[in-house]
Write a protein that holds these residues in place. Structure first.
Motif, PDB file in Angstrom:
ATOM      1  N   LEU A  77       0.940  -1.032   0.107  1.00 17.57           N
ATOM      2  CA  LEU A  77       0.010  -0.080   0.057  1.00 17.57           C
ATOM      3  C   LEU A  77       0.800   1.176   0.136  1.00 17.57           C
ATOM      4  O   LEU A  77       1.890   1.210   0.483  1.00 17.57           O
ATOM      5  CB  LEU A  77      -1.050  -0.214   1.144  1.00 17.57           C
ATOM      6  N   PRO A  78       0.244   2.423  -0.323  1.00 19.18           N
ATOM      7  CA  PRO A  78       1.267   3.662  -0.483  1.00 19.18           C
ATOM      8  C   PRO A  78       1.311   4.385   0.957  1.00 19.18           C
ATOM      9  O   PRO A  78       0.852   5.470   0.902  1.00 19.18           O
ATOM     10  CB  PRO A  78       0.487   4.336  -1.661  1.00 19.18           C
ATOM     11  N   THR A  79       1.939   3.491   2.069  1.00 17.01           N
ATOM     12  CA  THR A  79       1.947   4.123   3.105  1.00 17.01           C
ATOM     13  C   THR A  79       3.553   4.474   3.581  1.00 17.01           C
ATOM     14  O   THR A  79       3.705   5.200   4.549  1.00 17.01           O
ATOM     15  CB  THR A  79       1.455   3.233   4.286  1.00 17.01           C
ATOM     16  N   PHE A  80       4.496   3.880   2.676  1.00 18.57           N
ATOM     17  CA  PHE A  80       5.933   4.213   3.063  1.00 18.57           C
ATOM     18  C   PHE A  80       6.730   3.782   1.767  1.00 18.57           C
ATOM     19  O   PHE A  80       6.265   3.173   0.954  1.00 18.57           O
ATOM     20  CB  PHE A  80       6.337   3.533   4.264  1.00 18.57           C
ATOM     21  N   ILE A  81       8.009   4.213   1.829  1.00 19.03           N
ATOM     22  CA  ILE A  81       8.810   3.961   0.715  1.00 19.03           C
ATOM     23  C   ILE A  81       9.741   2.935   1.205  1.00 19.03           C
ATOM     24  O   ILE A  81      10.472   3.302   2.216  1.00 19.03           O
ATOM     25  CB  ILE A  81       9.645   5.205   0.237  1.00 19.03           C
ATOM     26  N   PRO A  82       9.603   1.652   0.632  1.00 16.87           N
ATOM     27  CA  PRO A  82      10.626   0.384   1.169  1.00 16.87           C
ATOM     28  C   PRO A  82      12.100   0.635   0.858  1.00 16.87           C
ATOM     29  O   PRO A  82      12.473   1.441   0.093  1.00 16.87           O
ATOM     30  CB  PRO A  82      10.028  -0.697   0.658  1.00 16.87           C
ATOM     31  N   ASN A  83      12.849  -0.062   1.469  1.00 12.31           N
ATOM     32  CA  ASN A  83      14.346   0.179   1.378  1.00 12.31           C
ATOM     33  C   ASN A  83      14.775  -0.112  -0.536  1.00 12.31           C
ATOM     34  O   ASN A  83      15.831   0.139  -0.773  1.00 12.31           O
ATOM     35  CB  ASN A  83      15.218  -0.404   2.047  1.00 12.31           C
ATOM     36  N   TYR A  84      14.028  -1.167  -0.938  1.00 10.00           N
ATOM     37  CA  TYR A  84      14.194  -1.476  -2.189  1.00 10.00           C
ATOM     38  C   TYR A  84      12.920  -2.407  -2.891  1.00 10.00           C
ATOM     39  O   TYR A  84      12.019  -2.733  -2.282  1.00 10.00           O
ATOM     40  CB  TYR A  84      15.200  -2.451  -2.297  1.00 10.00           C
ATOM     41  N   TYR A  85      12.901  -1.864  -3.978  1.00 10.53           N
ATOM     42  CA  TYR A  85      11.759  -2.916  -4.936  1.00 10.53           C
ATOM     43  C   TYR A  85      12.696  -4.098  -5.749  1.00 10.53           C
ATOM     44  O   TYR A  85      13.796  -3.675  -5.904  1.00 10.53           O
ATOM     45  CB  TYR A  85      11.259  -2.021  -6.135  1.00 10.53           C
ATOM     46  N   ARG A  86      12.078  -5.065  -6.078  1.00 13.86           N
ATOM     47  CA  ARG A  86      12.853  -5.907  -6.950  1.00 13.86           C
ATOM     48  C   ARG A  86      13.341  -5.549  -8.235  1.00 13.86           C
ATOM     49  O   ARG A  86      12.496  -4.938  -8.804  1.00 13.86           O
ATOM     50  CB  ARG A  86      11.813  -7.282  -7.179  1.00 13.86           C
ATOM     51  N   GLY A  87      14.523  -5.671  -8.488  1.00  6.40           N
ATOM     52  CA  GLY A  87      15.119  -5.446  -9.848  1.00  6.40           C
ATOM     53  C   GLY A  87      15.205  -6.410 -10.882  1.00  6.40           C
ATOM     54  O   GLY A  87      14.135  -7.198 -11.119  1.00  6.40           O
ATOM     55  N   ALA A  88      16.205  -6.618 -11.298  1.00  2.01           N
ATOM     56  CA  ALA A  88      16.582  -7.744 -12.499  1.00  2.01           C
ATOM     57  C   ALA A  88      15.264  -7.581 -13.474  1.00  2.01           C
ATOM     58  O   ALA A  88      14.746  -8.538 -13.827  1.00  2.01           O
ATOM     59  CB  ALA A  88      16.436  -9.134 -11.886  1.00  2.01           C
TER      60      ALA A  88
END
Length: 208
Positions: A77-88
């Motif tokens: 949910l748009p409640t925080f920015i995580p330390n990363y999103y999956r890449g590759a």
């Protein structure tokens, strides 16, 4: 670059490399191994601001924000920015963009600085407040409340058909870009006009 921000590296490592180290043991697209590592991405955005590439920085910052539109892809949910999103992104597109769900990151403090100090352009300095907006084309108008050294400022910044920036404080024209002599426990109305870009949307920000 991906729809979720810039990857740390590409392609991601798929096997251990002793000459590189531990990150090559991590799953492709996770952590430092080719993910969209938001803490690093926001440093990149900040550096773009420092060389005058504010529009490009803004576009990267917007990619980092989870939204209702892509909540199923990011899994957050748009409640925080995580330390990363999956890449590759090009190797494993079916997993790309998924949130790590980890909130233990310094990303947001730098995100705040990018938006408030560099994009909106309200930056504190010893004894004064600097007004130097670099609004993106998507924000023709910004309104914010800024508390600074015991002073409350209601600030409106608008793109207009002007050749250079103008600042009025409580209706009086101010030369330069520094607000000096602000008195604690007083409120100020600040109106700023900046040269117009191709604007589309407005923004409301509260900066404390």
């Amino acid at each position: 670059m991906t729809p979720y921000g810039p990857m740390m590296l590409a392609p991601a490592y798929t096997a251990m490399r002793e000459d590189v180290g531990r990150l090559t043991q991590k799953y492709p697209g996770s952590a430092e191994n080719g993910s969209v590592y938001n803490h690093a991405a926001v440093f990149y955005a900040y550096s773009l601001c420092l060389i005058g590439e504010h529009q490009k920085a803004f576009e990267i910052l917007m990619k980092m924000l989870p939204s209702q539109q892509d909540a199923l892809i990011r899994g957050q949910l748009p409640t925080f920015i995580p330390n990363y999103y999956r890449g590759a992104f090009f190797q494993y597109p079916q997993q790309a963009g998924r949130s790590s769900q980890l909130f233990n990151t310094g990303t947001l403090a730098w995100y705040y600085r990018c938006i408030v100090e560099e994009i909106v352009g309200i930056k504190g300095e010893l004894g004064c407040l600097i007004i130097e907006p670099h609004l993106p084309k998507e924000w023709p108008k910004v309104e914010l409340r800024r508390l600074f050294n015991g002073v409350e400022l209601q600030i409106k910044i608008e793109q207009a058909a002007v050749e250079k920036m103008s600042i009025h404080v409580n209706g009086e024209y101010v030369t330069g870009k520094r607000l000096q002599g602000l008195v604690a426990n007083k409120s100020y109305q600040v109106e700023v006009l900046v040269p117009r870009a191709l604007a589309q949307h407005s923004a409301v920000v509260e900066a404390v």
